[in-house]
Design a protein around this motif. Structure first.
Motif, mmCIF file in Angstrom:
data_model
loop_
_atom_site.group_PDB
_atom_site.id
_atom_site.type_symbol
_atom_site.label_atom_id
_atom_site.label_comp_id
_atom_site.label_asym_id
_atom_site.label_seq_id
_atom_site.Cartn_x
_atom_site.Cartn_y
_atom_site.Cartn_z
ATOM 1 N N LEU A 1 7.747 -2.467 10.527
ATOM 2 C CA LEU A 1 6.421 -2.155 11.022
ATOM 3 C C LEU A 1 6.495 -0.988 12.227
ATOM 4 C CD1 LEU A 1 4.472 -5.456 11.188
ATOM 5 C CD2 LEU A 1 4.128 -3.494 9.644
ATOM 6 N N SER A 2 7.591 -1.387 12.900
ATOM 7 C CA SER A 2 8.143 -0.300 14.127
ATOM 8 C C SER A 2 8.394 1.222 13.353
ATOM 9 C CB SER A 2 9.312 -0.821 14.705
ATOM 10 O OG SER A 2 8.821 -1.864 15.253
ATOM 11 N N TRP A 3 9.274 0.943 12.245
ATOM 12 C CA TRP A 3 9.581 2.304 11.496
ATOM 13 C C TRP A 3 8.225 3.002 11.105
ATOM 14 C CZ3 TRP A 3 9.121 3.947 6.403
ATOM 15 C CH2 TRP A 3 9.662 5.219 6.211
ATOM 16 N N ALA A 4 7.399 2.468 10.443
ATOM 17 C CA ALA A 4 6.034 2.776 9.866
ATOM 18 C C ALA A 4 5.189 3.440 11.142
ATOM 19 C CB ALA A 4 5.206 2.091 9.388
ATOM 20 N N LYS A 5 5.296 2.922 12.286
ATOM 21 C CA LYS A 5 4.424 3.626 13.323
ATOM 22 C C LYS A 5 5.083 4.642 13.688
ATOM 23 C CE LYS A 5 2.445 -0.932 15.188
ATOM 24 N NZ LYS A 5 2.625 -1.880 16.306
ATOM 25 N N GLU A 6 6.336 4.788 13.989
ATOM 26 C CA GLU A 6 7.020 6.042 14.167
ATOM 27 C C GLU A 6 6.891 7.184 13.256
ATOM 28 O OE1 GLU A 6 11.250 4.776 14.646
ATOM 29 O OE2 GLU A 6 11.072 3.699 16.286
ATOM 30 N N ALA B 1 12.115 -10.642 11.121
ATOM 31 C CA ALA B 1 12.851 -9.391 12.016
ATOM 32 C C ALA B 1 12.784 -8.404 11.050
ATOM 33 C CB ALA B 1 14.513 -9.813 12.309
ATOM 34 N N ALA B 2 13.242 -8.345 9.858
ATOM 35 C CA ALA B 2 12.800 -7.078 8.979
ATOM 36 C C ALA B 2 11.635 -6.640 8.934
ATOM 37 C CB ALA B 2 13.745 -7.454 7.617
#
Length: 324
Positions: free
Chosen positions: A291-296, A285-286
């Motif tokens: 990865l989501s934060w990096a894409k943003e 989950a972390a």
């Protein structure tokens, strides 16, 4: 005829202090025999064929009267003046042209006859005619005066010659001294030059030795200095303190190890069969959140780059417009 017979014949002709040898057809004077009779002071040698008197005749200094008339005499001995006691000399009818210079020394001569001789002009004038006793005495006096004048001239000429020879000798000696002085000076100069040459060679050798010694000294100093520097460097290297481990470095290494560990754990949890395990669920989950934060952040970064590009383009256009 032997010597003894001559002596005996001479004895036969002696009478008192006189000896008569006239008309004996003599060609020479018996000087040795006459010398044996010193008491005989009067000698008559007239009317013979005597052509000359030997030098020894001048040693008969005891003679007082000599008659040499009517002979063939062409000259008299040079030492005729040695007959110091001669007072009477008859030279009538001979072949005399001159008398010896020493004739002036016959100081006892009182009577002289030189008639019928081919005398030179000056001597003939001094001799006169000699025709009687008085004229013969005058002849002796004037001839002696004439011969003394000649003697003085001869002495003067000899003195001048001696002076000239002495002057020449003095000049030769002066030249010799000058030549010797030049030679001494030349030798002295050569010695000085040789000494100077040796001194320069010595100084050159000394300078060369000094230069070699200096070079050697410099080389030794350089070696010593290089050795000392190497030793100092070695000591410095050996004595250089080991760097202390930094706390931050240790922390950084720990963090790096931790990240590597976390990355390894994340990789295990996502790529292996352990992803369904309970301890991998929060890790997965972390990772997904990250990865989501990096894409943003990637979208934001792209928008930021686009804004910066637009602003730069507008700034460039405004700059060109202001220049025009």
């Amino acid at each position: 005829m032997s010597k003894n017979s001559k002596v005996l014949n001479l004895k036969d002709k002696i009478s008192g202090n006189e000896v008569d040898l006239s008309l004996c057809n003599l060609t020479e004077v018996p000087v040795r025999e006459l010398a044996l009779f010193p008491k005989v002071t009067v000698v008559d040698l007239s009317c013979n064929n005597i052509t000359s008197l030997p030098p020894e005749f001048c040693n008969l200094t005891h003679l007082v009267k000599v008659d040499l008339s009517k002979n063939q005499l062409s000259s008299l001995p040079d030492d005729m003046g040695n007959l110091m006691n001669l007072q009477h000399l008859d030279l009538y009818n001979n072949k005399l042209t001159n008398l010896p210079v020493s004739f002036s020394q016959l100081r006892s001569l009182k009577w002289l006859d030189l008639k019928d001789n081919p005398l030179e002009l000056g001597l003939a004038k001094a001799a006169g005619d000699c025709l009687d006793e008085k004229q013969c005495k005058q002849c002796a006096t004037k001839v002696l005066q004439h011969m003394r004048a000649i003697q003085e001239e001869v002495d003067h000429a000899r003195e001048k010659r001696l002076l000239r020879e002495k002057e020449l000798e003095r000049k030769r000696e002066a030249k010799q001294r000058e030549r010797e002085a030049r030679e001494r000076e030349a030798r002295k100069r050569e010695k000085a030059e040789e000494k100077e040459k040796r001194r320069k060679e010595y100084n050159a050798q000394k300078a060369a030795l000094a230069a070699q010694e200096q070079q050697k000294k410099k080389s030794e100093e350089k070696k010593k200095k290089n050795g000392q520097a190497a030793a100092d460097k070695k000591v410095a290297v050996e004595s250089k303190p080991k760097p202390r481990r930094s706390v931050i470095g240790l922390i950084f290494k720990l963090l790096l190890l931790l990240l590597v560990g976390l990355a390894g754990v994340a990789a295990v949890c996502r790529l292996t069969d352990l992803q369904k395990e309970a301890f991998c669920l929060p890790i997965n989950a972390a990772v997904d959140d990250g990865l989501s934060w990096a894409k943003e952040q990637q979208v934001v970064l792209r928008q930021l780059v686009q804004n910066l590009s637009t602003a730069a383009k507008e700034l460039l256009e405004s700059t060109q417009t202001s220049k025009n």
